[in-house]
Design a protein around this motif. Structure first.
Motif, PDB file in Angstrom:
ATOM      1  N   ASN A 204      -0.552  10.111 -27.238  1.00 22.45           N
ATOM      2  CA  ASN A 204      -1.516   9.026 -27.414  1.00 22.45           C
ATOM      3  C   ASN A 204      -2.363   9.251 -28.646  1.00 22.45           C
ATOM      4  O   ASN A 204      -3.586   9.189 -28.614  1.00 22.45           O
ATOM      5  N   ILE A 205      -1.674   9.531 -29.782  1.00 18.33           N
ATOM      6  CA  ILE A 205      -2.416   9.828 -31.004  1.00 18.33           C
ATOM      7  C   ILE A 205      -2.465   8.640 -31.953  1.00 18.33           C
ATOM      8  O   ILE A 205      -2.840   8.784 -33.104  1.00 18.33           O
ATOM      9  N   ASN A 206      -2.037   7.468 -31.493  1.00 17.16           N
ATOM     10  CA  ASN A 206      -2.197   6.288 -32.344  1.00 17.16           C
ATOM     11  C   ASN A 206      -3.675   6.016 -32.576  1.00 17.16           C
ATOM     12  O   ASN A 206      -4.506   6.229 -31.703  1.00 17.16           O
ATOM     13  N   ASN A 207      -3.988   5.517 -33.745  1.00 17.33           N
ATOM     14  CA  ASN A 207      -5.371   5.271 -34.103  1.00 17.33           C
ATOM     15  C   ASN A 207      -5.997   4.264 -33.128  1.00 17.33           C
ATOM     16  O   ASN A 207      -5.550   3.130 -33.036  1.00 17.33           O
ATOM     17  N   PRO A 208      -7.039   4.650 -32.384  1.00 13.90           N
ATOM     18  CA  PRO A 208      -7.625   3.758 -31.389  1.00 13.90           C
ATOM     19  C   PRO A 208      -8.557   2.715 -31.983  1.00 13.90           C
ATOM     20  O   PRO A 208      -9.013   1.823 -31.286  1.00 13.90           O
ATOM     21  N   GLN A 209      -8.869   2.837 -33.274  1.00  8.45           N
ATOM     22  CA  GLN A 209      -9.844   1.917 -33.845  1.00  8.45           C
ATOM     23  C   GLN A 209      -9.233   0.521 -33.973  1.00  8.45           C
ATOM     24  O   GLN A 209      -8.183   0.339 -34.547  1.00  8.45           O
ATOM     25  N   GLN A 210      -9.908  -0.485 -33.445  1.00  8.70           N
ATOM     26  CA  GLN A 210      -9.384  -1.840 -33.394  1.00  8.70           C
ATOM     27  C   GLN A 210     -10.113  -2.796 -34.341  1.00  8.70           C
ATOM     28  O   GLN A 210      -9.556  -3.782 -34.770  1.00  8.70           O
ATOM     29  N   THR A 211     -11.349  -2.514 -34.627  1.00 10.87           N
ATOM     30  CA  THR A 211     -12.137  -3.450 -35.421  1.00 10.87           C
ATOM     31  C   THR A 211     -11.876  -3.273 -36.904  1.00 10.87           C
ATOM     32  O   THR A 211     -11.440  -2.222 -37.354  1.00 10.87           O
ATOM     33  N   HIS A 212     -12.143  -4.308 -37.668  1.00 14.86           N
ATOM     34  CA  HIS A 212     -11.923  -4.284 -39.106  1.00 14.86           C
ATOM     35  C   HIS A 212     -13.192  -4.750 -39.801  1.00 14.86           C
ATOM     36  O   HIS A 212     -13.658  -5.859 -39.580  1.00 14.86           O
ATOM     37  N   GLY A 213     -13.729  -3.884 -40.635  1.00 11.49           N
ATOM     38  CA  GLY A 213     -14.925  -4.232 -41.376  1.00 11.49           C
ATOM     39  C   GLY A 213     -14.632  -4.218 -42.860  1.00 11.49           C
ATOM     40  O   GLY A 213     -13.521  -3.928 -43.283  1.00 11.49           O
ATOM     41  N   PRO A 214     -15.611  -4.504 -43.686  1.00  4.90           N
ATOM     42  CA  PRO A 214     -15.389  -4.518 -45.131  1.00  4.90           C
ATOM     43  C   PRO A 214     -15.203  -3.100 -45.661  1.00  4.90           C
ATOM     44  O   PRO A 214     -15.825  -2.158 -45.183  1.00  4.90           O
ATOM     45  N   PRO A 215     -14.319  -2.910 -46.639  1.00  2.63           N
ATOM     46  CA  PRO A 215     -14.122  -1.573 -47.219  1.00  2.63           C
ATOM     47  C   PRO A 215     -15.319  -1.182 -48.066  1.00  2.63           C
ATOM     48  O   PRO A 215     -16.058  -2.038 -48.564  1.00  2.63           O
ATOM     49  N   PRO A 216     -15.532   0.111 -48.244  1.00  5.11           N
ATOM     50  CA  PRO A 216     -16.633   0.563 -49.096  1.00  5.11           C
ATOM     51  C   PRO A 216     -16.330   0.267 -50.557  1.00  5.11           C
ATOM     52  O   PRO A 216     -15.185  -0.017 -50.910  1.00  5.11           O
ATOM     53  N   PRO A 217     -17.319   0.316 -51.433  1.00  4.07           N
ATOM     54  CA  PRO A 217     -17.081   0.075 -52.864  1.00  4.07           C
ATOM     55  C   PRO A 217     -16.038   1.038 -53.410  1.00  4.07           C
ATOM     56  O   PRO A 217     -16.014   2.214 -53.062  1.00  4.07           O
ATOM     57  N   SER A 218     -15.159   0.526 -54.251  1.00  4.42           N
ATOM     58  CA  SER A 218     -14.076   1.334 -54.803  1.00  4.42           C
ATOM     59  C   SER A 218     -14.099   1.265 -56.323  1.00  4.42           C
ATOM     60  O   SER A 218     -14.315   0.193 -56.901  1.00  4.42           O
ATOM     61  N   VAL A 219     -13.877   2.407 -56.969  1.00  4.19           N
ATOM     62  CA  VAL A 219     -13.808   2.453 -58.430  1.00  4.19           C
ATOM     63  C   VAL A 219     -12.362   2.210 -58.838  1.00  4.19           C
ATOM     64  O   VAL A 219     -11.464   2.930 -58.384  1.00  4.19           O
ATOM     65  N   PRO A 220     -12.094   1.197 -59.655  1.00  2.02           N
ATOM     66  CA  PRO A 220     -10.705   0.878 -60.025  1.00  2.02           C
ATOM     67  C   PRO A 220      -9.984   2.066 -60.655  1.00  2.02           C
ATOM     68  O   PRO A 220     -10.577   2.842 -61.409  1.00  2.02           O
ATOM     69  N   TRP A 221      -8.715   2.204 -60.324  1.00  2.00           N
ATOM     70  CA  TRP A 221      -7.893   3.268 -60.903  1.00  2.00           C
ATOM     71  C   TRP A 221      -7.713   2.997 -62.387  1.00  2.00           C
ATOM     72  O   TRP A 221      -7.326   1.904 -62.789  1.00  2.00           O
ATOM     73  N   PRO A 222      -7.998   3.980 -63.253  1.00  2.00           N
ATOM     74  CA  PRO A 222      -7.960   3.734 -64.700  1.00  2.00           C
ATOM     75  C   PRO A 222      -6.541   3.756 -65.275  1.00  2.00           C
ATOM     76  O   PRO A 222      -5.582   4.116 -64.592  1.00  2.00           O
ATOM     77  N   GLU A 223      -6.421   3.377 -66.533  1.00  2.00           N
ATOM     78  CA  GLU A 223      -5.157   3.482 -67.248  1.00  2.00           C
ATOM     79  C   GLU A 223      -4.779   4.955 -67.388  1.00  2.00           C
ATOM     80  O   GLU A 223      -5.647   5.839 -67.393  1.00  2.00           O
ATOM     81  N   GLN A 224      -3.482   5.216 -67.526  1.00  2.00           N
ATOM     82  CA  GLN A 224      -3.010   6.592 -67.609  1.00  2.00           C
ATOM     83  C   GLN A 224      -3.601   7.332 -68.810  1.00  2.00           C
ATOM     84  O   GLN A 224      -3.752   8.559 -68.794  1.00  2.00           O
ATOM     85  N   SER A 225      -3.972   6.607 -69.845  1.00  2.00           N
ATOM     86  CA  SER A 225      -4.549   7.232 -71.037  1.00  2.00           C
ATOM     87  C   SER A 225      -5.883   7.926 -70.735  1.00  2.00           C
ATOM     88  O   SER A 225      -6.348   8.762 -71.513  1.00  2.00           O
ATOM     89  N   SER A 226      -6.498   7.586 -69.609  1.00  2.23           N
ATOM     90  CA  SER A 226      -7.769   8.208 -69.234  1.00  2.23           C
ATOM     91  C   SER A 226      -7.576   9.593 -68.624  1.00  2.23           C
ATOM     92  O   SER A 226      -8.541  10.344 -68.474  1.00  2.23           O
ATOM     93  N   PHE A 227      -6.340   9.928 -68.277  1.00  6.81           N
ATOM     94  CA  PHE A 227      -6.058  11.197 -67.616  1.00  6.81           C
ATOM     95  C   PHE A 227      -5.618  12.254 -68.627  1.00  6.81           C
ATOM     96  O   PHE A 227      -5.116  11.928 -69.703  1.00  6.81           O
TER      97      PHE A 227
END
Length: 404
Positions: A204-227
């Protein structure tokens, strides 16, 4: 573990080897069937429209972007039916960040489809089903078909499930890939009648969380030239279950990180071996002897297994040697609170492969990189069915002991 029978006519050889439950991965410039799992290079994604936050790819020491050490197709259809999984290990290339916590990070991406309902057949319809071969599923390896088969031969069917393989190409078309590292995007979950009872169902290890809320702020993944400049891309191929000599000799000229171990081994006598054992850490000796049986291994994989420790003296070694349960003392998942379990570890030969074209010896300095993951393969509660979730998992780095 089952005994390994060699192809030799000498009956004594059959009893001198043993096969473990650990899958070993090796590096090559060209892939077999799988193009998903590899060392170095740049990451590829389950869904190009759902990328991780760029903050997850930054070194916690200097805050610069890191480079990819490993991308691994980590599908486990028996444990997590309907789940797509990939693991990513990143490292900082700055010399000043080496040996510092946070200079190596591990991400897990998971996409979950609705698990099909289990169909219970009538008693008279029950037929014995063949076991799933993990080597084929994960690495594309055939493995050994019986105690009399050579597991290094690619011709037999194995009895263990291989989490690295996949049978669907991107776009939903099926293919008969023999390489378990290959991982496509399934267009729909498998038929319920084809699925045995899984660990997820039993525990019974399936994720029990059922509700869906807004995701937290995310920083866009940069172009490869930034790495920073990535390491060369090397595919994981020829995965086989680990074969060990029951009476291994001391490893000869085994390179661990930037350090060489030189021993007389088979040519030395009992006195030489006793002197050698008294001068080095016994855990490290076991580590060197074990990888000496398969010196070109770059990856060890055993979901809910145990890592091969480089040392028991550092924080990681003490955690596993003193910890209880399958989690070995690893911190629990910060998202769902479940136990974390060992999944895989990078081995020293990976350093030689990744840095073989670089000048000098001033390179990476770890002995092994151990990855622990959420036992339930959870995602955040705002991630809906069919979407990709990103989690940072636990990584334990055992640094090379330069004083040894």
């Amino acid at each position: 573990m089952a005994p390994y029978d060699s192809d030799s006519d000498d009956g004594d050889d059959a009893a001198s080897y043993t096969e473990t439950n650990v899958l070993l991965g090796y590096a090559a410039e060209e892939p077999s069937d799988d193009t998903i799992s590899y060392l170095g290079g740049t990451p590829s994604w389950i869904n190009d429209e759902t990328l991780p936050s760029a903050t997850l790819a930054k070194c916690k020491v200097c805050n610069d972007f890191m480079v990819l050490l490993l991308q691994l197709n980590a599908d486990l259809p028996e444990q997590f039916p309907g789940h797509e999984r990939r693991l990513y290990i990143f490292t900082c290339r700055r010399k000043t960040c080496r040996r510092k916590e946070g200079s190596v990070r591990v991400l897990r991406s998971s996409r979950t489809f609705a698990a099909p309902k289990k169909v219970v057949p009538k008693k008279e319809e029950v037929e014995e089903k063949p076991k799933v071969n993990i080597g084929e599923t994960l690495f594309g390896s055939k493995g050994s078909s019986s105690g009399n088969a050579n597991p290094f031969s690619m011709g037999g069917a194995g009895g263990k499930e291989n989490p690295f393989s996949t049978g669907v190409k991107a776009g939903g078309s099926s293919h008969n890939s023999s390489n378990p590292f290959a991982k496509p995007t399934p267009s729909e979950p498998p038929e319920a009648k084809d699925l045995p009872q899984t660990f997820a169902e039993k525990l019974n290890i399936n994720n029990p969380q059922q509700t869906h809320g807004p995701p937290p702020p995310s920083v866009p993944w940069p172009e490869q030239s930034s790495f920073p400049t990535p390491y060369p891309k090397l595919y994981l191929v020829d995965a086989d279950y680990e074969i060990l000599d029951r009476t291994p000799e001391i490893a000869q000229n085994i390179t661990v990180g930037t350090m060489d171990i030189e021993s007389e081994g088979a040519s030395g006598g009992k006195e030489d071996k006793e002197v050698f054992e008294s001068e080095i850490d016994k855990t490290f000796q076991k580590f060197a002897d074990r990888i000496g049986c398969n010196p070109e291994q770059v990856l060890r994989y055993e979901f809910v297994g145990a890592p091969l420790l480089y040392s028991k003296k550092d924080a990681v070694g003490k955690m596993f040697s003193e910890g209880k349960g399958k989690g070995g003392g690893m911190p629990r998942c910060g998202n769902c609170g479940r136990e974390r379990v060992f999944e895989c570890q990078l081995m020293p030969h990976a350093i030689m492969e990744l840095e073989r074209d670089e000048m000098g010896v001033d390179g990476m300095e770890w002995g092994t990189v151990v990855v622990g993951v959420c036992k339930g393969d959870c995602v955040q509660n705002f991630v809906k069915e069919g979407e990709v979730g990103w989690m940072e998992e636990w990584v334990g780095v055992q640094w090379e002991d330069v004083g040894r």
